[in-house]
Design a protein around this motif. Structure first.
Motif, PDB file in Angstrom:
ATOM      1  N   GLN A   1      -6.740  10.162   4.940  1.00 38.14           N
ATOM      2  CA  GLN A   1      -7.993   9.489   4.540  1.00 38.14           C
ATOM      3  C   GLN A   1      -7.976   8.001   4.864  1.00 38.14           C
ATOM      4  N   GLU A   2      -6.856   7.368   4.548  1.00 36.63           N
ATOM      5  CA  GLU A   2      -6.770   5.909   4.691  1.00 36.63           C
ATOM      6  C   GLU A   2      -6.475   5.479   6.124  1.00 36.63           C
ATOM      7  N   GLY A   3      -6.343   6.442   7.015  1.00 29.77           N
ATOM      8  CA  GLY A   3      -6.252   6.112   8.437  1.00 29.77           C
ATOM      9  C   GLY A   3      -4.863   5.784   8.951  1.00 29.77           C
ATOM     10  N   PHE A   4      -3.829   6.163   8.226  1.00 30.46           N
ATOM     11  CA  PHE A   4      -2.480   5.890   8.728  1.00 30.46           C
ATOM     12  C   PHE A   4      -2.074   6.875   9.817  1.00 30.46           C
TER      13      PHE A   4
ATOM     14  N   ASP B   1       5.851   7.461   0.795  1.00 32.55           N
ATOM     15  CA  ASP B   1       4.794   7.508   1.814  1.00 32.55           C
ATOM     16  C   ASP B   1       5.388   7.324   3.212  1.00 32.55           C
TER      17      ASP B   1
ATOM     18  N   LYS C   1      -2.121  -0.407  11.424  1.00 33.66           N
ATOM     19  CA  LYS C   1      -2.028  -0.295   9.969  1.00 33.66           C
ATOM     20  C   LYS C   1      -0.593  -0.306   9.469  1.00 33.66           C
TER      21      LYS C   1
ATOM     22  N   ARG D   1      -4.148  11.598   1.243  1.00 34.58           N
ATOM     23  CA  ARG D   1      -4.482  10.188   1.068  1.00 34.58           C
ATOM     24  C   ARG D   1      -4.134   9.391   2.332  1.00 34.58           C
ATOM     25  N   LEU D   2      -2.964   9.672   2.895  1.00 33.27           N
ATOM     26  CA  LEU D   2      -2.546   8.958   4.106  1.00 33.27           C
ATOM     27  C   LEU D   2      -3.494   9.238   5.269  1.00 33.27           C
TER      28      LEU D   2
ATOM     29  N   VAL E   1       0.826  -1.198   0.000  1.00 39.01           N
ATOM     30  CA  VAL E   1       0.000   0.000   0.000  1.00 39.01           C
ATOM     31  C   VAL E   1       0.867   1.258   0.000  1.00 39.01           C
TER      32      VAL E   1
END
Lengths: 163, 163
Positions: free
Chosen positions: A51-54, A13, B66, A48-49, A8
């Motif tokens: 949003q995706e919950g990281f 990132d 995560k 994005r990070l 992912v």
DNA sequence: ATAGAAAAGTGAATTTTATTCGGTAAAGAA
DNA sequence: TTCTTTACCGAATAAAATTCACTTTTCTAT
């Protein structure tokens, strides 16, 4: 074998996350320079990070001492209750108490470990009394005498695992 | 009797700190609205609070799960060494290890409490081996089974002390 | 009480940064 | 290869931070 993460998240990132977990107030422009991308591309990745919950939260860590919190306590405790419903009540109460910074269910001799921040000795007694009222049977309180390290930084970078 | 804090920090300062410790990415304009001051005045206060050391760090808290960190461990340990120099060596080593998030000197049965984050079981064995090499005599490891609460928020607001 | 000094605040102007957008290059699937 | 999707860039725009001249408030000492 590649880890789950790299399917992912690519290196950039992870680089972004590592910078953010140390210095969340960095400007997008400076971040872009560090990861060798344009500001818009960098910005899109950060969004994005998020949003995706990281990223769980973005916070300021305050100075406990300067704000008058003299006592950091670790409290080990067990309950005599084993009914699902009653345990929920206890845990909900602990979650609500602002002095309780952390509460973990543990393996071992005690069921719970609490990290509790207290201004002065008198408040500690009041707090322990509150615990007793919840039906806690065994309580063992340890005071933190000295902080050797206190960090929130996860070792997500390749080079950062020591031997 | 007024507390030490209020000699330096007024209510607006505490309000600002409380907002920042929950949401550090708030814009200065939004912060100004919340505390009923102009943006420049708000900004000056924040800079002053940083300068004076009330804010230790500004960080993003990442999602452990995560990112592949499956094990959170609390390790209680004691050393048999009591020479000042050797203790310094051990503490410096602990500070350097990225898996060690926290290390506190404690009162009670064990000298130290460590909070350690580990990806998988195999790494835990390697880590404990590292501890043994440092001359740690007694080690007791507890795994965190479930997180009930994990916060960094200090109870600095009047209304936030529960009864 | 009151005058002077120091500190903190305001609004407008400026600078810097974030964010959007159209177009382009790269990566993956058929 | 060709089509489709995704990610990226540079320029333009929108928004926010920051500076500055000036005003108000607060504090101190008379």
């Amino acid at each position: 074998m590649e880890s789950i993460v790299s399917k992912v998240l690519d290196k950039i990132d992870l680089q972004i996350l590592d910078i953010l977990q140390k210095q969340v107030q960095i400007s997008n422009i400076e971040m872009a320079k560090r990861v060798n991308l344009s500001p818009p591309a960098t910005h899109a990745r950060i969004k994005r990070l998020e949003q995706e919950g990281f990223i769980n939260q973005q916070v300021a860590i305050l100075n406990q001492e300067k704000l008058g919190f003299d006592l950091l306590c670790f409290i080990f405790m067990s309950t005599n209750i084993h009914q699902e419903e009653q345990i929920k009540v206890v845990e909900k109460a602990l979650k609500t108490m602002p002095e309780v910074l952390e509460c973990h269910c543990l393996t071992g001799e005690y069921d719970y470990l609490l990290k509790v921040i207290i201004k002065e000795r008198k408040e500690l007694e009041l707090f322990i009394r509150k615990l007793n009222k919840l039906g806690i049977t065994r309580i063992q309180t340890s005071l933190a005498l000295r902080e050797i390290k206190c960090s929130t930084i996860l070792p997500i970078c390749e080079g950062s695992i020591s031997n």
